[in-house]
Design an enzyme around this catalytic site. Sequence first.
Site, PDB file in Angstrom:
ATOM      1  N   ARG A 136      27.809  17.272  45.384  1.00 40.67           N
ATOM      2  CA  ARG A 136      28.982  17.391  46.238  1.00 40.67           C
ATOM      3  C   ARG A 136      30.001  18.441  45.847  1.00 40.67           C
ATOM      4  O   ARG A 136      30.854  18.793  46.652  1.00 40.67           O
ATOM      5  CB  ARG A 136      29.675  16.035  46.351  1.00 40.67           C
ATOM      6  CG  ARG A 136      28.914  15.121  47.265  1.00 40.67           C
ATOM      7  CD  ARG A 136      29.472  13.732  47.206  1.00 40.67           C
ATOM      8  NE  ARG A 136      29.319  13.200  45.861  1.00 40.67           N
ATOM      9  CZ  ARG A 136      29.715  11.986  45.486  1.00 40.67           C
ATOM     10  NH1 ARG A 136      30.304  11.211  46.348  1.00 40.67           N
ATOM     11  NH2 ARG A 136      29.510  11.565  44.262  1.00 40.67           N
ATOM     12  N   ARG A 151      24.279  16.478  37.390  1.00 41.43           N
ATOM     13  CA  ARG A 151      24.833  16.458  38.749  1.00 41.43           C
ATOM     14  C   ARG A 151      25.288  17.846  39.210  1.00 41.43           C
ATOM     15  O   ARG A 151      26.250  17.966  39.965  1.00 41.43           O
ATOM     16  CB  ARG A 151      25.993  15.462  38.871  1.00 41.43           C
ATOM     17  CG  ARG A 151      25.614  14.017  38.568  1.00 41.43           C
ATOM     18  CD  ARG A 151      24.737  13.458  39.679  1.00 41.43           C
ATOM     19  NE  ARG A 151      24.521  12.031  39.519  1.00 41.43           N
ATOM     20  CZ  ARG A 151      25.216  11.090  40.163  1.00 41.43           C
ATOM     21  NH1 ARG A 151      26.142  11.415  41.022  1.00 41.43           N
ATOM     22  NH2 ARG A 151      24.946   9.830  39.968  1.00 41.43           N
ATOM     23  N   ARG A 207      23.385  18.791  53.659  1.00 44.52           N
ATOM     24  CA  ARG A 207      23.312  17.331  53.753  1.00 44.52           C
ATOM     25  C   ARG A 207      23.952  16.750  55.019  1.00 44.52           C
ATOM     26  O   ARG A 207      23.805  15.561  55.287  1.00 44.52           O
ATOM     27  CB  ARG A 207      24.000  16.712  52.527  1.00 44.52           C
ATOM     28  CG  ARG A 207      23.161  16.616  51.265  1.00 44.52           C
ATOM     29  CD  ARG A 207      22.120  15.511  51.357  1.00 44.52           C
ATOM     30  NE  ARG A 207      22.661  14.288  51.956  1.00 44.52           N
ATOM     31  CZ  ARG A 207      23.466  13.414  51.346  1.00 44.52           C
ATOM     32  NH1 ARG A 207      23.757  13.589  50.091  1.00 44.52           N
ATOM     33  NH2 ARG A 207      23.955  12.373  51.982  1.00 44.52           N
ATOM     34  N   ASP A 240      17.322  10.802  43.108  1.00 43.78           N
ATOM     35  CA  ASP A 240      18.230   9.795  42.556  1.00 43.78           C
ATOM     36  C   ASP A 240      17.415   8.807  41.736  1.00 43.78           C
ATOM     37  O   ASP A 240      16.214   8.644  41.972  1.00 43.78           O
ATOM     38  CB  ASP A 240      19.000   9.061  43.661  1.00 43.78           C
ATOM     39  CG  ASP A 240      20.157   8.265  43.060  1.00 43.78           C
ATOM     40  OD1 ASP A 240      21.208   8.865  42.788  1.00 43.78           O
ATOM     41  OD2 ASP A 240      19.991   7.056  42.823  1.00 43.78           O
ATOM     42  N   TYR A 260      21.358  -2.133  38.385  1.00 41.45           N
ATOM     43  CA  TYR A 260      21.504  -2.045  39.852  1.00 41.45           C
ATOM     44  C   TYR A 260      20.730  -3.159  40.550  1.00 41.45           C
ATOM     45  O   TYR A 260      21.207  -3.757  41.516  1.00 41.45           O
ATOM     46  CB  TYR A 260      21.055  -0.675  40.364  1.00 41.45           C
ATOM     47  CG  TYR A 260      22.076   0.403  40.087  1.00 41.45           C
ATOM     48  CD1 TYR A 260      23.282   0.436  40.774  1.00 41.45           C
ATOM     49  CD2 TYR A 260      21.847   1.386  39.122  1.00 41.45           C
ATOM     50  CE1 TYR A 260      24.231   1.411  40.519  1.00 41.45           C
ATOM     51  CE2 TYR A 260      22.796   2.361  38.848  1.00 41.45           C
ATOM     52  CZ  TYR A 260      23.989   2.369  39.560  1.00 41.45           C
ATOM     53  OH  TYR A 260      24.932   3.325  39.295  1.00 41.45           O
TER      54      TYR A 260
HETATM   55  C1  LIG Z   1      23.710   6.144  37.676  1.00 44.43           C
HETATM   56  C2  LIG Z   1      22.992   7.200  38.474  1.00 44.43           C
HETATM   57  C3  LIG Z   1      22.753   7.211  39.863  1.00 44.43           C
HETATM   58  N1  LIG Z   1      22.061   8.358  40.152  1.00 44.43           N
HETATM   59  C4  LIG Z   1      21.850   9.085  39.015  1.00 44.43           C
HETATM   60  C5  LIG Z   1      22.397   8.357  37.940  1.00 44.43           C
HETATM   61  C6  LIG Z   1      22.332   8.792  36.497  1.00 44.43           C
HETATM   62  C7  LIG Z   1      23.295   9.878  36.223  1.00 44.43           C
HETATM   63  C8  LIG Z   1      24.708   9.441  36.049  1.00 44.43           C
HETATM   64  O1  LIG Z   1      24.943   8.610  35.158  1.00 44.43           O
HETATM   65  O2  LIG Z   1      25.559   9.941  36.773  1.00 44.43           O
HETATM   66  C9  LIG Z   1      21.118  10.340  38.841  1.00 44.43           C
HETATM   67  C10 LIG Z   1      21.247  11.402  39.857  1.00 44.43           C
HETATM   68  N2  LIG Z   1      21.688  11.312  41.147  1.00 44.43           N
HETATM   69  C11 LIG Z   1      21.619  12.533  41.747  1.00 44.43           C
HETATM   70  C12 LIG Z   1      21.057  13.434  40.819  1.00 44.43           C
HETATM   71  C13 LIG Z   1      20.718  14.848  41.250  1.00 44.43           C
HETATM   72  C14 LIG Z   1      20.410  15.867  40.342  1.00 44.43           C
HETATM   73  C15 LIG Z   1      21.608  16.488  39.654  1.00 44.43           C
HETATM   74  O3  LIG Z   1      22.182  17.472  40.159  1.00 44.43           O
HETATM   75  O4  LIG Z   1      21.951  16.049  38.522  1.00 44.43           O
HETATM   76  C16 LIG Z   1      20.850  12.751  39.627  1.00 44.43           C
HETATM   77  C17 LIG Z   1      20.313  13.249  38.299  1.00 44.43           C
HETATM   78  C18 LIG Z   1      22.004  12.856  43.131  1.00 44.43           C
HETATM   79  C19 LIG Z   1      23.018  12.031  43.803  1.00 44.43           C
HETATM   80  N3  LIG Z   1      23.094  10.663  43.815  1.00 44.43           N
HETATM   81  C20 LIG Z   1      24.151  10.273  44.603  1.00 44.43           C
HETATM   82  C21 LIG Z   1      24.782  11.428  45.123  1.00 44.43           C
HETATM   83  C22 LIG Z   1      25.984  11.425  46.050  1.00 44.43           C
HETATM   84  C23 LIG Z   1      25.538  11.080  47.428  1.00 44.43           C
HETATM   85  C24 LIG Z   1      25.909  12.109  48.437  1.00 44.43           C
HETATM   86  O5  LIG Z   1      26.008  13.323  48.145  1.00 44.43           O
HETATM   87  O6  LIG Z   1      26.035  11.696  49.596  1.00 44.43           O
HETATM   88  C25 LIG Z   1      24.078  12.535  44.643  1.00 44.43           C
HETATM   89  C26 LIG Z   1      24.304  13.995  44.948  1.00 44.43           C
HETATM   90  C27 LIG Z   1      24.523   8.859  44.871  1.00 44.43           C
HETATM   91  C28 LIG Z   1      24.635   8.018  43.671  1.00 44.43           C
HETATM   92  N4  LIG Z   1      23.580   7.509  42.972  1.00 44.43           N
HETATM   93  C29 LIG Z   1      24.036   6.797  41.887  1.00 44.43           C
HETATM   94  C30 LIG Z   1      25.457   6.886  41.900  1.00 44.43           C
HETATM   95  C31 LIG Z   1      26.372   6.234  40.881  1.00 44.43           C
HETATM   96  C32 LIG Z   1      25.822   7.658  43.017  1.00 44.43           C
HETATM   97  C33 LIG Z   1      27.201   8.114  43.430  1.00 44.43           C
HETATM   98  C34 LIG Z   1      27.821   7.291  44.489  1.00 44.43           C
HETATM   99  C35 LIG Z   1      28.954   8.035  45.146  1.00 44.43           C
HETATM  100  O7  LIG Z   1      29.988   8.207  44.487  1.00 44.43           O
HETATM  101  O8  LIG Z   1      28.776   8.444  46.285  1.00 44.43           O
HETATM  102  C36 LIG Z   1      23.156   6.185  40.850  1.00 44.43           C
END
Ligand SMILES: Cc1c2[nH]c(c1CCC(=O)O)Cc1[nH]c(c(CCC(=O)O)c1C)Cc1[nH]c(c(CCC(=O)O)c1C)Cc1[nH]c(c(C)c1CCC(=O)O)C2
Length: 344
Positions: A28, A24, A37, A73, A148
Site C-alpha cells: 500500500r 512489505r 489492486r 499472504d 489466526y
Molecule cells: C502477519 C502477516 C499477514 N501477512 C503477512 C504477515 C507476516 C508479515 C508481518 O508480520 O507483517 C505477510 C505478507 N502479506 C503481504 C506480503 C507481501 C509481500 C511483501 O511485500 O512483503 C507479505 C510478506 C501482502 C499483504 N497482506 C495484506 C495486505 C494489505 C491488503 C491490501 O492491500 O488490501 C498486503 C499488501 C493483508 C494482511 N495480511 C495480514 C495482515 C496483518 C494484513 C494487513 C491488514 C490491513 O491492515 O489491511 C497477515
Amino acid sequence: MTDSAFLRACRREPVPHTPVWFMRQAGRSLPEYRKVREGIAMLDSCMRPDLVTEITLQPVRRHGVDAAIYFSDIVVPLKAIGVDLDIKPGVGPVVEKPVRSYEDLARLRPLEPGDVHYVTEAIGMLTRELGATPLIGFAGAPFTLASYLVEGGPSRNHEHTKAMMYGEPKLWAALLDRLADITSAFLRVQIEAGASAVQLFDSWAGALAPADYRRSVLPASVKVFDAVASYGVPRIHFGVGTGELLGLMAEAGADVVGADWRVPLDEAARRIGPDKAVQGNLDPAVLFAPRDAVREQARKVLDAAEGLPGHIFNLGHGVLPDTDPDALTRLVEYVHQETGGRQP
Ligand SMILES: Cc1c2[nH]c(c1CCC(=O)O)Cc1[nH]c(c(CCC(=O)O)c1C)Cc1[nH]c(c(CCC(=O)O)c1C)Cc1[nH]c(c(C)c1CCC(=O)O)C2
C-alpha cells in the site's frame, strides 16, 4: 562474484555492498500498487499470476532493492486447502469458523502443489523478468498461522491460542504439526518454481515466553526448516518482539535470523550466535522523520552491523502503509552508498 549481494550476505560471503530489501515492500505505500489492486480483493489478487508478477516487480523497479519478495499472504495456503477465510481491508485475515477442536483440525487437509498452481505460474514469470535479482518466497510459521486460525482473526493477546496451548497440549501439538506440513509444502512449491530464498514469518511469536516457545512452538518450526534444508536455498526466520527468543529462533535451523528494532543489531547477532547472518532492523516508523534523521538512524544500524560477516539491511517489521515511497528509495541509495566502498 556471480551471486547477488543478497544471496552472498545470506551465506556470510563478502559482498559488494550491504544488500537491502523491505518486508512489505510490495503494497500500500506504492501508488502503482493501489492502482493495480483497484476493485480487486486481496486474496483474488494473490491468485492472478499477472497481478502477482506486476506487484512483486514494482518495488524492485522503483527502489532498486536487492531482492524481490513474492506478492502473496501468509493465509494463502490455508485458503487453498479450503479454510473459509478472507482478508478484510484494515483488519487482516478473518477466519469464518475458528479451529478449536479435533473436528476443526480434521478440516485442515494437506496442501498439494496443484492447490496453488498460480504460485508456480507466477514464480515462473517472475524469475524470467527478474534476471539476476533474487526472489524471496515466504510462508507463515505454524504459531502465527495457528493464532489466526484459533482466534478467528487478528488478536492482541492470543488468548484462545494460549488457552489451547496450555489447556490441550495434544490438540495444540497436532495443530502445529499439521500447519508445519502445510507450510513446508507451500515453501517447497515456491522453491521448486524458482524462489532463491525463503522467509518464515513468525510475526506473533514474540507473545511467548522462551520456555513456552521452546516446548510448544520450536518443534514445528524446526520441522519446516528441515523440510526445505536439502534445496540449499537460504532460509530466513523472522518475528516481532522476539528479542528474548532470538537464540531459540536460530536453533530452529534458519541460515539468517531477522530482528526487530528493539534489540541493537550487534546484540541480536550475539544472541543468534555464530554461523548465521542477521537481517534488520530499522524501526519502520523512522521513515516518517525528516531525511537527515532517517540517515542518522540508518547509520546506527550500519554501525551496529559493522564487522558482522552477513548483514541484510531491512526494517524491523513491514513498511507502514502511509510511508513516503521516496523515503524508501533514498534509504536504499544511502545503504548502498555507505557500504559500497568496503570491498574485501
Ligand atoms: C502477519 C502477516 C499477514 N501477512 C503477512 C504477515 C507476516 C508479515 C508481518 O508480520 O507483517 C505477510 C505478507 N502479506 C503481504 C506480503 C507481501 C509481500 C511483501 O511485500 O512483503 C507479505 C510478506 C501482502 C499483504 N497482506 C495484506 C495486505 C494489505 C491488503 C491490501 O492491500 O488490501 C498486503 C499488501 C493483508 C494482511 N495480511 C495480514 C495482515 C496483518 C494484513 C494487513 C491488514 C490491513 O491492515 O489491511 C497477515
